[in-house]
Enzyme design. Structure first.
Site, PDB file in Angstrom:
ATOM      1  N   GLY A 151       0.426  12.526  10.673  1.00  0.00           N
ATOM      2  CA  GLY A 151       1.829  12.122  10.755  1.00  0.00           C
ATOM      3  C   GLY A 151       2.132  11.042  11.768  1.00  0.00           C
ATOM      4  O   GLY A 151       3.242  10.517  11.788  1.00  0.00           O
ATOM      5  N   GLU A 184      -5.352  15.798  13.248  1.00  0.00           N
ATOM      6  CA  GLU A 184      -5.955  15.417  11.955  1.00  0.00           C
ATOM      7  C   GLU A 184      -5.363  14.089  11.507  1.00  0.00           C
ATOM      8  O   GLU A 184      -4.883  13.970  10.391  1.00  0.00           O
ATOM      9  CB  GLU A 184      -5.635  16.465  10.879  1.00  0.00           C
ATOM     10  N   GLY A 213      -4.977  10.528  10.026  1.00  0.00           N
ATOM     11  CA  GLY A 213      -5.641   9.671   9.057  1.00  0.00           C
ATOM     12  C   GLY A 213      -5.138   8.247   9.221  1.00  0.00           C
ATOM     13  O   GLY A 213      -5.837   7.343   9.664  1.00  0.00           O
ATOM     14  N   ARG A 214      -3.845   8.075   8.917  1.00  0.00           N
ATOM     15  CA  ARG A 214      -3.223   6.753   8.932  1.00  0.00           C
ATOM     16  C   ARG A 214      -3.416   6.039  10.273  1.00  0.00           C
ATOM     17  O   ARG A 214      -3.780   4.872  10.328  1.00  0.00           O
ATOM     18  CB  ARG A 214      -1.717   6.921   8.669  1.00  0.00           C
ATOM     19  N   ARG A 253       0.267   2.385  -3.066  1.00  0.00           N
ATOM     20  CA  ARG A 253       1.454   2.729  -2.277  1.00  0.00           C
ATOM     21  C   ARG A 253       2.701   1.931  -2.649  1.00  0.00           C
ATOM     22  O   ARG A 253       3.782   2.522  -2.776  1.00  0.00           O
ATOM     23  CB  ARG A 253       1.157   2.635  -0.770  1.00  0.00           C
ATOM     24  N   TYR A 306       5.542   4.432  -3.970  1.00  0.00           N
ATOM     25  CA  TYR A 306       6.582   4.715  -2.959  1.00  0.00           C
ATOM     26  C   TYR A 306       7.483   3.505  -2.694  1.00  0.00           C
ATOM     27  O   TYR A 306       8.340   3.565  -1.824  1.00  0.00           O
ATOM     28  CB  TYR A 306       5.993   5.079  -1.595  1.00  0.00           C
ATOM     29  N   CYS A 365      -0.129  -2.874 -16.915  1.00  0.00           N
ATOM     30  CA  CYS A 365       0.993  -2.929 -17.850  1.00  0.00           C
ATOM     31  C   CYS A 365       2.061  -1.935 -17.395  1.00  0.00           C
ATOM     32  O   CYS A 365       2.385  -0.962 -18.087  1.00  0.00           O
ATOM     33  CB  CYS A 365       0.507  -2.636 -19.259  1.00  0.00           C
ATOM     34  N   GLU A 366       2.526  -2.154 -16.203  1.00  0.00           N
ATOM     35  CA  GLU A 366       3.534  -1.317 -15.541  1.00  0.00           C
ATOM     36  C   GLU A 366       4.320  -2.270 -14.650  1.00  0.00           C
ATOM     37  O   GLU A 366       3.720  -2.946 -13.810  1.00  0.00           O
ATOM     38  CB  GLU A 366       2.858  -0.287 -14.622  1.00  0.00           C
TER      39      GLU A 366
HETATM   40  C1  LIG Z   1      -2.644  13.847   4.801  1.00  0.00           C
HETATM   41  C2  LIG Z   1      -2.963  14.848   5.845  1.00  0.00           C
HETATM   42  C3  LIG Z   1      -3.308  14.442   7.131  1.00  0.00           C
HETATM   43  C4  LIG Z   1      -3.305  13.012   7.572  1.00  0.00           C
HETATM   44  O1  LIG Z   1      -2.046  12.474   7.569  1.00  0.00           O
HETATM   45  P1  LIG Z   1      -1.765  11.001   8.180  1.00  0.00           P
HETATM   46  O2  LIG Z   1      -0.331  10.798   7.909  1.00  0.00           O
HETATM   47  O3  LIG Z   1      -2.657  10.079   7.440  1.00  0.00           O
HETATM   48  O4  LIG Z   1      -2.097  11.055   9.601  1.00  0.00           O
HETATM   49  C5  LIG Z   1      -3.650  15.420   8.039  1.00  0.00           C
HETATM   50  N1  LIG Z   1      -3.642  16.732   7.710  1.00  0.00           N
HETATM   51  C6  LIG Z   1      -3.311  17.157   6.478  1.00  0.00           C
HETATM   52  C7  LIG Z   1      -3.349  18.607   6.183  1.00  0.00           C
HETATM   53  C8  LIG Z   1      -2.942  16.236   5.518  1.00  0.00           C
HETATM   54  O5  LIG Z   1      -2.603  16.655   4.294  1.00  0.00           O
END
Ligand SMILES: *Cc1c(COP(=O)(O)O)cnc(C)c1O
Length: 422
Positions: free
Chosen positions: A231, A273, A275-276, A311, A315, A342-343
């Protein structure tokens, strides 16, 4: 903040001699510098660990870079678990934060010794029936309901999300898990996505720390970690300032000292956790302008499409675009930059102010390092691109080849009566 690509026109001209566009390119230097900063920001917490959300960028070469910083993997599916295992992550370095989980995935996660994070109260019985026991270390996902608010407004809407357990369920879950043999407990919550503010983790942490103190009182469980999950966002648009992970780390530290330490919980580990935040800015999609079209609007057609980066199409997400070699040219043209699907939603940019684009120009679509390639799909028979790593020494390594038609048709290869040929 001005958005500058991490690659130049001359570098791209060199790369395309070996690897044609489109491709996703990752910046090893940026990934490493950021990973170091994340570790430093939480160094006050001796057992801190980032479990990289594999779904963001499921590439073994990327995972192995993060592994050098003792980071782990956050997995949510069978294949993500396979990937983590194959990269040599041991159970302690694998978090299994899934939801709506099939039985065989719980069984495999348990076999790997991964930390299982239960999304729902009913998963306690489901897990026990599946693997025949309750693991010694177990985590539960919390959903407080309502809306999640920070000083600049409502960030997200947990009350509307499918994840996690209510507080009453959570307390009951820990009691039951303890009675079934669990010894070490974790708490997890993911309450807002892509937060471009240093406030999110500290606010979330304080809420979870207070919850943990209450859980400890009500259940007597030994809380081993608080998982702040993902997040933490990135500034996709140039008007936003990037998060400062050291400020975020200090904000969590302050809440920890104020809530956890006085409650005798000063040895609890912080996990996340992300990611982004770990990869997003350190990847881009490089594509070439191949068509221009002048009808009711001005269109530039490129050789990438939403199958390479979904994305914007799903979105309406903004991804900044730089026309290489025209970084300083005036943005005096208004274009829709489109792919070939084709969208009509297959547009990387709508009414975007850009320099005049000529056929053959290379466009860098920024911030595709997370949830970019990995969301790709094969609609219209479009093939996934290669992934390339721009190494610290300036050389380029292919870390995934582009798909071929044979890959696309591979799921017919078990049929004797169907043969697809060029
Ligand atoms: C998608 C997800 C993340 C990573 O989210 P980011 O916004 O990319 O940091 C971490 N934990 C869980 C359970 C997720 O589904």
């Amino acid at each position: 903040m001005e958005k500058k690509p991490f690659v130049t026109k001359s570098q791209v001209e060199e790369i395309v001699r070996t690897y044609p566009t489109p491709f996703h390119l990752y910046d090893e230097k940026g990934i490493r510098e950021n990973a170091k900063k994340v570790k430093e920001a939480f160094a006050w917490n001796p057992n801190f660990r980032e479990y990289f959300a594999v779904k963001a960028t499921p590439n073994p070469y990327i995972l192995k870079i993060l592994q050098e910083y003792d980071m782990g993997c956050d997995c949510s599916s069978y294949t993500e678990l396979m990937l983590a295992k194959s990269c040599g992550f041991d159970g302690k370095h694998i978090m299994f934060s899934s939801n709506d989980t099939p039985a065989e995935e719980f069984a495999y996660a348990d076999e790997l010794g991964a930390i299982i994070n239960l999304d729902d109260f009913t998963h306690i019985d489901f897990l026990e029936e599946t693997i025949g026991h309750i693991p010694e270390t177990i985590s539960c996902r919390y959903n407080p309901g309502g809306v999640f608010e920070l000083s600049n407004g409502i960030m997200d809407n947990p009350g509307d999300s499918k994840y996690g357990m209510t507080k009453d369920q959570l307390i009951e879950a820990y009691k039951i898990l303890k009675s079934k043999g669990a010894k070490k407990f974790g708490v997890h919550a993911f309450l807002a996505s892509n937060t471009v503010t240093n406030e999110y983790y500290p606010k979330l942490a304080r809420e979870l720390f207070e919850l943990v103190v209450e859980l400890k009182e009500k259940t007597g469980c030994d809380i081993a970690f608080v998982n702040l999950s993902g997040g933490v966002g990135i500034p996709y648009t140039p008007d936003k300032e990037p998060n400062d992970i050291s400020v975020i780390g200090e904000g969590v530290h302050k809440a920890f000292d104020e809530v956890m330490v006085p409650a005798g919980l000063g040895d609890v580990a912080i996990y996340c956790e992300m990611g982004r935040f770990m990869l997003g800015p350190y990847g881009c999609l490089v594509t070439k302008a191949i068509h221009e079209k002048h009808i009711y609007k001005e269109y530039i057609g490129v050789d990438a499409c939403a199958a390479n980066l979904m994305r914007p199409a799903i979105y309406g997400a903004y991804h900044h675009i730089t026309v290489l070699g025209k970084e300083d040219a005036p943005c005096d043209h208004t274009y829709d930059v489109t792919g070939s699907l084709c969208e009509n939603c297959d547009k990387f940019a709508v009414d975007r102010q850009l320099p005049k684009i000529d056929m053959g120009d290379y466009l860098v679509i920024h911030d595709t390092g997370a949830h970019g390639f990995s969301m790709g799909y094969n609609y219209n028979g479009r093939l996934r691109s290669a992934e390339l790593l721009l190494k610290e020494d300036g050389s380029v390594k292919m870390i995934r080849r582009a798909e071929t038609p044979e890959d696309y048709f591979a799921t017919f290869d078990c049929f004797d009566d169907i043969k697809i040929e060029r």
